[in-house]
Design a protein around this motif. Structure first.
Motif, PDB file in Angstrom:
ATOM      1  N   CYS A 129       0.840  -1.404  -0.220  1.00 13.89           N
ATOM      2  CA  CYS A 129       0.090   0.277   0.148  1.00 13.89           C
ATOM      3  C   CYS A 129       0.911   1.295  -0.144  1.00 13.89           C
ATOM      4  N   VAL A 130       0.970   1.911  -1.093  1.00  9.37           N
ATOM      5  CA  VAL A 130       1.841   3.083  -1.301  1.00  9.37           C
ATOM      6  C   VAL A 130       1.301   4.980  -1.325  1.00  9.37           C
ATOM      7  N   ALA A 131       1.237   5.103   0.275  1.00  8.70           N
ATOM      8  CA  ALA A 131      -0.057   6.188   0.439  1.00  8.70           C
ATOM      9  C   ALA A 131      -1.172   6.026   0.704  1.00  8.70           C
ATOM     10  N   PRO A 132      -1.612   5.253   1.607  1.00  7.11           N
ATOM     11  CA  PRO A 132      -3.116   4.631   2.103  1.00  7.11           C
ATOM     12  C   PRO A 132      -4.028   5.775   2.414  1.00  7.11           C
ATOM     13  N   SER A 148      -0.268 -10.181   5.770  1.00  5.16           N
ATOM     14  CA  SER A 148       0.603  -9.208   5.947  1.00  5.16           C
ATOM     15  C   SER A 148       1.466  -8.233   4.821  1.00  5.16           C
ATOM     16  N   GLY A 149       1.738  -7.320   5.351  1.00  2.00           N
ATOM     17  CA  GLY A 149       1.906  -6.406   4.112  1.00  2.00           C
ATOM     18  C   GLY A 149       2.841  -5.190   3.835  1.00  2.00           C
ATOM     19  N   ASN A 163       1.077  10.221   9.899  1.00  9.96           N
ATOM     20  CA  ASN A 163       1.160   9.740  11.731  1.00  9.96           C
ATOM     21  C   ASN A 163       0.053   8.739  11.626  1.00  9.96           C
ATOM     22  N   SER A 164      -0.949   9.182  10.362  1.00 10.10           N
ATOM     23  CA  SER A 164      -2.287   8.356  10.311  1.00 10.10           C
ATOM     24  C   SER A 164      -2.574   7.121   9.649  1.00 10.10           C
ATOM     25  N   VAL A 165      -0.906   6.804   8.666  1.00  6.12           N
ATOM     26  CA  VAL A 165      -0.590   5.361   7.776  1.00  6.12           C
ATOM     27  C   VAL A 165      -0.070   5.251   8.920  1.00  6.12           C
ATOM     28  N   GLY A 166       0.421   5.836  10.264  1.00 14.16           N
ATOM     29  CA  GLY A 166       1.797   5.005  11.063  1.00 14.16           C
ATOM     30  C   GLY A 166       0.157   4.329  11.989  1.00 14.16           C
ATOM     31  N   ASP A 167      -1.112   5.310  12.326  1.00 14.71           N
ATOM     32  CA  ASP A 167      -2.326   5.068  13.071  1.00 14.71           C
ATOM     33  C   ASP A 167      -2.989   3.324  12.288  1.00 14.71           C
ATOM     34  N   LEU A 168      -2.940   3.549  11.540  1.00 15.56           N
ATOM     35  CA  LEU A 168      -3.686   2.608  10.544  1.00 15.56           C
ATOM     36  C   LEU A 168      -2.285   1.379  10.471  1.00 15.56           C
ATOM     37  N   SER A 169      -1.207   1.091  10.168  1.00  8.17           N
ATOM     38  CA  SER A 169      -0.645   0.233  10.395  1.00  8.17           C
ATOM     39  C   SER A 169      -0.426  -0.676  11.842  1.00  8.17           C
ATOM     40  N   THR A 181       4.163  -4.168   8.243  1.00 12.17           N
ATOM     41  CA  THR A 181       4.721  -3.147   7.834  1.00 12.17           C
ATOM     42  C   THR A 181       4.856  -1.827   7.907  1.00 12.17           C
ATOM     43  N   HIS A 182       5.314  -0.865   8.304  1.00 13.55           N
ATOM     44  CA  HIS A 182       5.372   0.436   7.931  1.00 13.55           C
ATOM     45  C   HIS A 182       6.299   1.326   8.046  1.00 13.55           C
TER      46      HIS A 182
END
Length: 257
Positions: A129-132, A148-149, A163-169, A181-182
């Motif tokens: 996922c690039v820039a989800p 996994s991804g 931080n939004s992507v980090g929270d999701l991961s 993996t983030h």
């Protein structure tokens, strides 16, 4: 990279396909960014992902969602685009029925579609996922995430805060048996302008590690199966020996009486 037309639910879908001659080559499907904001299968990030998988021996398909380029139909806000992606994956699996693994990748809006498809197709074992757009779309349907991804974004992204992507991961990491993996690419914006090489290196390294582990897992599974078969053979041999010696004991006991 031949031009290709796939039959989709709303008409033809324009696509590009790289075919690996090995019958068991892994497969990957790449989904492009938001069609109403200029997203197409020729997006530079999509192109980078496509070639990252090609260089690793994958048979790879990218295509235009309905209403984009030469693809027929009109924008449907998500459900229709998900159907397009499912049709594209169907086509890919028909062409490569013996693929040893199946991956899906998306860019921005394409990640939202990719992850919905992931939930519906248990054969997909890895994703990129690039820039989800986790701040713009609801990803709560990933409960639990079945594979996994890698989620990767830039720290200069003004569309999707890092931080939004980090929270999701982090939320997805809590699912048992699944590792998300983030990774953050320094200096990269939403379009990875001037950072495509860094993106390619990061995605390639991740895919390499996953594929290497998959080969190890397959080898170990084959060895376990071989050991089970050896054990079954030993058991059959013991049973034959017991039948043979057991018959002799019965005769001996009869003589004694």
């Amino acid at each position: 990279m031949p031009e290709l037309i796939i039959n989709g639910p709303a008409g033809r879908l324009e696509a590009r396909y790289h075919h690996e001659p090995a019958g068991d080559s892994p497969i990957a499907l790449i989904l492009h960014p938001h069609p109403q904001f200029g997203g197409t299968m020729n997006n530079q990030v999509v192109y980078t992902l496509y070639h990252t998988f090609v260089e690793r021996g994958f048979s790879v398909l990218r295509f235009n969602f309905r209403g984009v380029g030469r693809s027929q139909g009109v924008w449907d806000g998500g459900p229709g685009e998900l159907s397009d992606a499912a049709s594209a994956l169907d086509w890919l699996q028909i062409v490569k029925p013996d693929a040893k693994s199946c991956w899906i990748a998306g860019v921005s809006f394409g990640t939202w579609i990719a992850m919905q498809l992931l939930m519906r197709r248990p054969e997909v074992e890895g994703f990129i996922c690039v820039a989800p757009p986790s701040n713009l779309y609801d990803f709560s349907f990933l409960a639990p995430c079945p594979a996994s991804g890698l989620m990767i974004n830039g720290d200069k992204d003004r569309v999707v805060p890092s931080n939004s992507v980090g929270d999701l991961s982090q939320r997805l990491k809590t699912q048992r048996g699944i590792k998300i993996t983030h990774q953050v690419v320094p200096g990269a914006n939403h379009f990875f302008q001037d950072k495509l090489d860094e993106l390619k290196d990061a995605v390639g390294t991740y895919v390499d590690a996953r594929m290497e582990q998959a080969e190890i897992d397959r080898a170990q599974e084959k060895e376990r199966e071989r050991e089970k078969e050896r054990e079954r053979q030993r058991q059959r041999e013991l049973e034959r020996q017991e039948e043979s010696t057991g018959g002799g004991d019965d005769d001996g006991e009869g003589d004694a009486e």
